[in-house]
Scaffold this active site. Structure first.
Site, PDB file in Angstrom:
ATOM      1  CG  ASP A 339      -1.356  -1.286   1.386  1.00  0.00           C
ATOM      2  OD1 ASP A 339      -2.450  -2.123   0.738  1.00  0.00           O
ATOM      3  OD2 ASP A 339      -1.926  -1.892   2.441  1.00  0.00           O
ATOM      4  CB  SER A 364       1.770   6.631   2.360  1.00  0.00           C
ATOM      5  OG  SER A 364       0.185   6.198   3.616  1.00  0.00           O
ATOM      6  NE  ARG A 365       0.057   1.971  -3.975  1.00  0.00           N
ATOM      7  CZ  ARG A 365       0.483   1.320  -4.454  1.00  0.00           C
ATOM      8  NH1 ARG A 365      -0.063   0.149  -4.134  1.00  0.00           N
ATOM      9  NH2 ARG A 365       1.261   1.550  -5.032  1.00  0.00           N
ATOM     10  CB  VAL A 366      -2.937   4.108   4.430  1.00  0.00           C
ATOM     11  CG1 VAL A 366      -4.020   4.729   5.139  1.00  0.00           C
ATOM     12  CG2 VAL A 366      -3.780   2.720   4.244  1.00  0.00           C
TER      13      VAL A 366
END
Lengths: 507, 207
Positions: A339, A364-366
């Protein structure tokens, strides 16, 4: 401690008197050939894939290849004592490791045997090494932050509990240091940490363990070690074994962090095994299912749903690249699974920007879901990534030597100070409040009249001042975890007040 | 299925080929109505001829001798002394260059014939030679248990001290004294270790 031999003897005697003999029924095969950590076994007709088998010397193996006439077994341990014609016994069980509180603070091999000389692992609980990751019903979105204590990461590529954030970079760029810093920073967060060392030099692992001990981090950390001299099967299974130990806490409603250092070595171990087993090689001679080897491992990192206890397993896989080549097979695979990634570059490292994180391509894909509100604020870290990107563009342009107008020069100056502020020495994680305060100060121009070389000294003195003199304000921010307008004003006032008394140290 | 007592080394490739040829041989023999006889002849060929004449075995297996020569050799040696089916089969093997797999074929043929006729091979290992009544008793009991006719193959192993080890296919039923001793030791050590862990202070001498 001394032991009472008589008491021990009486226990054994009792066991023998009450021993009921049972007929030993076993499924067997015969070793056809053995070498390089694998064996080919004839027979074992009812053996299943992944089943444990035992050789006469007591060494354990795992059925890896089921063929028409033989079974390919990978040997987890010394294979030098195994001979052609030996009887192999199927155990009818899957590979498992000891789990529970007893493994915390220990250094173990991938089978759960102690390596630290502190006696046996005192637990009867075991967990299968290969487990299927929970499905969509068992999960929920990542929502709590996992603070790494590193300003650059917590501000720009925040990591959430249950996330998988890849640390990627060439050799000697500080990949392990980021992971170790993160572990050290979990001291008061209650997160259980697992450090899986795969194919590393044992001397560097010994050093890592020493650092963890010095910072009191071994109290909540387990090290799973399959060093460079360990056979390939152990290096391959180490990652899964560590995950099983961490999952025990995740499924118990707790939070765990696991570091795989590093997955490129694990992929190489798997390639070695697969080629020895004569599985067909694919790109870069890796077997076709090397993607699955990594995806099924990293899918086990999870934020569990509340019905399942809401535990989490955060993972920090590490990948070593060669000459910055991120488009090689294993790096692209793992980048696509995780992620987000933290990309470390040697040129930054040697320029003194440490952690040597390339902010432009690290993501950071979060994102904001893994940050506290005070950090996410637009005037703190919210616009930091874009501002730094704009700064770098401007910096490249300014190198042409053109005359700059005052506004551009001011933006450049602030950029230099921001880069300076984001530097951080190793093993010194920072609390998130301090990070937010420092970045806020820089964003609001508090550092503009501080010489670039003095930025870190200023930061240190200012944070000390906030702690000693403005303790009330600092603890309010820490408590509320956000930065409303009134607190911002108080903070600005504090910055002005501090600067009145602060002088840059004379050279 | 592996045979524990196979004296020759196991060669999966030859065994696979052997199984295919054995199936063909049994099919041909069945058409001629002499399945049992052919398989018996083949066994006798291995035991009584090839085992006693290693030169013949070497000549038949050698890739340096051509098919014509081998066929002539087979004709001279066996013509009129064995059934036509087997003689032709040997020539086919020679033509295909598979005479080196003859032993594997014989073993596979025997196994397949056993399966066809509902017989099962059982290897029994004992510390002392089996007496005849005991042998019959074992066959009777095992036949009743398995519901199949049992072909008993006996083996000796003095190291197992006493008891009986029965092997059917890949499954071993181990009732030997030696393995029971090993089991007992393991159980005692395991259980004692668990109890030490549960109450360490009970075993400590307070000093």
């Amino acid at each position: 401690m001394k032991f009472n031999a008589g008491e021990i003897a009486s226990v054994i005697e009792q066991e023998i008197t009450h021993y009921e003999s049972q007929l030993d029924v076993r499924e067997v095969g015969t070793v056809l050939e053995v070498g390089d950590g694998i064996a080919r076994v004839y027979g074992l007709s009812g053996c299943m894939s992944g089943e444990m088998v035992q050789f006469p010397s007591g060494v354990i193996g795992v059925a890896f290849n089921l063929e028409e006439n033989s079974v390919g077994v990978i040997i987890l341990g010394g294979y030098l004592e195994i001979e052609e014609g030996d009887e192999v016994k199927a155990l009818g069980r899957l590979l498992s490791v000891p789990v529970g509180e007893a493994v915390i603070g220990r250094v173990l091999d991938p089978l759960g045997n102690p390596l630290d000389g502190k006696g046996p692992v005192n637990t009867s609980e075991r967990r299968a090494v290969e487990m299927i990751a929970p499905g969509i019903a068992g999960r929920q979105p990542v929502r709590e932050p996992l603070q790494t204590g590193i300003k650059a990461i917590d501000a720009m590529t925040p990591i959430g509990r249950g996330q998988r954030e890849l640390i990627i970079g060439d050799r000697k760029t500080g990949k392990t240091t980021i992971a170790i810093d993160t572990i050290i920073n979990q001291k008061h967060s209650g997160v259980k940490c697992f450090y899986v060392a795969i194919g590393l030099k044992e001397s560097s692992v010994a050093n890592t363990i020493r650092v963890l001990q010095e910072h009191g981090a071994m109290e909540y950390t387990t090290v799973i070690l399959a060093g460079a001299s360990a056979p390939a099967p152990l290096q391959f299974y180490a990652a899964y074994a560590g995950t099983a130990m961490a999952e025990h806490f995740t499924y118990g409603g707790q939070h765990a962090l696991i570091v795989y250092d590093d997955l490129s070595k694990q992929a190489q171990a798997y390639r070695e095994l697969s080629l020895l087993m004569r599985r067909p090689p694919g790109r870069e001679a890796y077997p076709g299912d090397v993607f699955y080897a990594h995806s099924r491992l990293l899918e086990r990192s999870v934020k569990l749903s509340n019905e399942l206890g809401g535990g989490s397993l955060t993972s920090l896989p590490i990948i070593e690249t060669l000459e910055g080549e991120v488009s090689a097979y294993i790096p692209t695979n793992v980048i696509s699974i995780t992620d987000g990634q933290i990309y470390l570059q040697p040129d930054l490292f040697f320029k003194g920007v440490r952690p040597a994180m390339n902010v432009g391509i690290s993501v950071s894909r979060v994102g904001g879901a893994a940050q506290i509100k005070a950090m996410k604020d637009r005037e703190v870290a919210g616009g930091l990534r874009l501002a730094l990107a704009a700064f770098r563009e401007l910096e490249a342009f300014a190198q042409l030597g053109t005359d700059l107008d005052a506004a551009t020069q001011a933006r450049l100056d602030r950029g230099y100070r921001m880069v300076e502020l984001l530097k951080q020495s190793q093993y010194q994680p920072m609390e998130v409040v301090d990070q937010a305060i420092a970045i806020f100060a820089a964003n609001k121009g508090g550092l503009d009249d501080v010489p670039v070389t003095q930025v870190s000294a200023f930061e240190k003195a200012f944070l000390q001042y906030m702690r000693d003199v403005k303790g009330q304000l600092r603890s309010t921010i820490a408590e509320k975890k956000e930065l409303p307008a009134d607190l911002k004003e108080q903070l600005l006032a504090a910055i002005t007040e501090f600067k009145r008394g602060w002088k840059p140290a004379a050279k | 299925m592996a045979d524990a007592s196979q004296s020759t080394t196991i060669d999966p490739r030859r065994q696979q080929i052997g199984a295919v040829y054995a199936k063909a041989l049994l099919g041909a023999a069945e058409k001629a109505g002499q399945t049992d006889a052919v398989v018996e002849e083949l066994q006798s060929l291995i035991v009584d001829v090839l085992d006693k004449l290693p030169q013949l075995q070497a000549a038949l297996s050698s890739p340096r001798i051509g098919h014509e020569e081998k066929a002539a050799l087979i004709d001279r040696a066996f013509s009129g002394r064995m059934s036509d089916v087997l003689l032709r089969f040997l020539k086919v093997l020679s033509q295909h260059g598979r005479l080196d797999c003859l032993r594997a074929i014989a073993a596979a043929a025997q196994k397949q014939l056993n399966e066809l006729q509902g017989r099962v091979e059982v290897w029994v290992t004992t510390a002392a030679p089996l007496s005849n009544p005991l042998r019959e008793l074992i066959v009777k009991r095992l036949s009743a248990l398995l519901g199949q006719e049992v072909v008993l193959k006996a083996q000796l192993d003095a190291e197992m001290v006493g008891g009986l080890v029965v092997r059917i296919g890949d499954t071993v039923f181990d009732g030997s004294v030696s393995s029971r001793l090993v089991q007992m030791r393991q159980a005692a050590v395991d259980k004692a270790a668990t109890r030490f862990r549960q109450s360490l202070e009970r075993f400590a001498v307070s000093s």
